[in-house]
Design an enzyme around this catalytic site. Structure first.
Site, PDB file in Angstrom:
ATOM      1  N   HIS A  60       0.826  -1.217   0.000  1.00 25.62           N
ATOM      2  CA  HIS A  60       0.000   0.000   0.000  1.00 25.62           C
ATOM      3  C   HIS A  60       0.861   1.269   0.000  1.00 25.62           C
ATOM      4  O   HIS A  60       0.465   2.282  -0.558  1.00 25.62           O
ATOM      5  CB  HIS A  60      -1.045  -0.002   1.126  1.00 25.62           C
TER       6      HIS A  60
ATOM      7  N   CYS B 245     -30.790  -3.424  -9.154  1.00 26.17           N
ATOM      8  CA  CYS B 245     -32.012  -3.943  -8.553  1.00 26.17           C
ATOM      9  C   CYS B 245     -33.251  -3.703  -9.418  1.00 26.17           C
ATOM     10  O   CYS B 245     -34.336  -4.185  -9.093  1.00 26.17           O
ATOM     11  CB  CYS B 245     -32.226  -3.342  -7.172  1.00 26.17           C
TER      12      CYS B 245
END
Length: 140
Positions: A50, A135
């Site tokens: 990171h 959805c």
């Protein structure tokens, strides 16, 4: 221009890794040094992914930024590779984010607070668009 991708574990449900034509990192890679696939991070001064990604990048784009990761960033959580890169991000370099979530989640008052918090860090929002959602609803 060179691009590298950091993915979360949940994001892996939405793509096929072999179809991503650039370097792709995930949480498992945090503990491996990219110079050698078999060389594991072992001690002080060994490269930490990171931090290496933070140093490498001139710009960061978080797209899509889901409600879960938005909440983590806004509250300082660093529990995966992506949030660790963001937590270590140099604020003098641009970070752009593209919120993407169900309209009901987007319209919840805490979402606006969290987006404002990210903007307060100097991050730049790429606004939501209206479209048909996964959805079946239509909305931002």
């Amino acid at each position: 221009m060179e691009v590298q991708v950091v993915t979360t574990e949940n994001a892996k449900h939405f793509y096929i890794p072999g179809e991503i034509p650039v370097t792709l990192y995930s949480d498992a890679d945090e503990w491996q040094v990219r110079l050698s696939p078999t060389q594991l991070w072992k001690g002080r001064t060994d490269p930490v992914l990171h931090i290496e990604l933070r140093r490498w990048a001139d710009l960061m784009l978080v797209a899509p930024l889901d409600a879960n990761t938005l909440a983590k960033i806004a509250n300082g959580l660093s529990d995966n590779l992506l949030t660790c890169v963001i937590r270590a991000w140099e604020l003098s370099k641009p970070l752009l984010f593209c919120p993407a979530m169900n309209t009901a989640m987007w319209e919840h008052p805490i979402t606006a607070q969290q987006v404002e918090k990210l903007k307060g860090f100097g991050y730049m929002e790429i606004p939501c668009i209206v479209k048909k959602l996964v959805c079946g609803d239509e909305g931002e």
